[in-house]
Design a protein around this motif. Structure first.
Motif, short mmCIF file in Angstrom:
data_model
loop_
_atom_site.label_atom_id
_atom_site.label_comp_id
_atom_site.label_asym_id
_atom_site.label_seq_id
_atom_site.Cartn_x
_atom_site.Cartn_y
_atom_site.Cartn_z
N CYS A 218 0.84 -1.20 0.00
CA CYS A 218 0.00 0.00 0.00
C CYS A 218 0.87 1.24 0.00
CB CYS A 218 -0.91 -0.02 1.23
SG CYS A 218 -1.99 1.42 1.33
N LEU B 99 -5.12 -2.38 6.43
CA LEU B 99 -4.69 -1.61 7.59
C LEU B 99 -5.58 -0.40 7.88
CD1 LEU B 99 -2.59 -1.66 9.79
CD2 LEU B 99 -1.05 -0.36 8.33
N HIS B 100 -5.79 0.45 6.88
CA HIS B 100 -6.60 1.66 7.10
C HIS B 100 -7.74 1.79 6.12
CE1 HIS B 100 -2.43 2.87 8.53
NE2 HIS B 100 -3.15 2.83 9.64
N GLY B 101 -7.91 0.82 5.25
CA GLY B 101 -9.09 0.77 4.40
C GLY B 101 -9.08 1.52 3.09
N ALA B 102 -7.97 2.14 2.72
CA ALA B 102 -7.93 2.83 1.43
C ALA B 102 -8.24 1.83 0.32
CB ALA B 102 -6.56 3.46 1.20
N CYS C 103 -7.30 -1.78 1.45
CA CYS C 103 -6.12 -2.04 2.27
C CYS C 103 -6.56 -2.58 3.64
CB CYS C 103 -5.32 -0.76 2.45
SG CYS C 103 -3.91 -0.97 3.54
N PRO D 86 -7.01 6.86 3.31
CA PRO D 86 -5.92 7.82 3.40
C PRO D 86 -4.87 7.70 2.29
CG PRO D 86 -5.56 6.06 4.95
CD PRO D 86 -6.90 5.78 4.32
N HIS E 298 0.18 4.00 1.29
CA HIS E 298 -0.01 4.82 2.48
C HIS E 298 0.97 4.45 3.58
CE1 HIS E 298 -2.23 5.82 6.34
NE2 HIS E 298 -1.88 6.97 5.82
N ALA E 299 0.95 3.19 3.99
CA ALA E 299 1.84 2.84 5.10
C ALA E 299 2.29 1.39 5.07
CB ALA E 299 1.18 3.16 6.44
N GLU E 300 2.47 0.86 3.88
CA GLU E 300 3.17 -0.40 3.69
C GLU E 300 2.46 -1.65 4.14
OE1 GLU E 300 7.30 -0.47 4.26
OE2 GLU E 300 7.58 1.40 3.18
N ALA E 301 1.14 -1.70 4.12
CA ALA E 301 0.43 -2.94 4.37
C ALA E 301 0.38 -3.75 3.07
CB ALA E 301 -0.99 -2.65 4.85
S1 FES Z 1 -1.51 1.25 5.04
FE1 FES Z 1 -2.99 1.10 3.46
S2 FES Z 1 -4.40 2.65 3.90
FE2 FES Z 1 -2.93 2.85 5.46
#
Ligand code: FES
Length: 101
Positions: free
Chosen positions: A43, A64-67, A62, A80, A45-48
């Protein structure tokens, strides 16, 4: 550019996915109703791992945070995440699924 075998037909059922490493780079391979698609697994955003996300039609959320990302284009559809993921052409040759990297 090179074609790299990442899976075989029958290995990933429709609606399925597989995380593969190509030259140590994680790629998520999805089997949608009209064929196979490959995107960066990480991802933006933050590497999920997007391969672990929920599949909704031609989008993946995603874990982790649903993007949400469009699996066909790589476009980031919801926050995000704002940066698209890279997409890779997928080629089926005989029984082999190959990704062009
Ligand atoms: S790690 Fe994917 S939306 Fe935050």
């Amino acid at each position: 550019m090179a074609l790299v075998k990442v899976a075989e037909l029958g290995e990933i059922p429709p609606g399925g996915r597989k995380r593969v490493l190509v030259k140590r780079h994680p790629i998520a391979l999805f089997h949608l109703e009209d064929g196979f698609y490959a995107i960066d697994d990480t991802c933006t955003h933050a590497e999920a791992s997007l391969c672990e996300g929920q599949l909704m039609g031609d989008q993946v959320a995603c874990p982790l945070h649903g993007a949400r990302f469009d699996i066909r284009t790589g476009k980031a559809l919801t926050l995000p995440a704002v940066t698209p993921v890279t997409t890779y052409p997928v080629v089926v040759q005989g029984n082999d699924i190959l990704v062009e990297v």
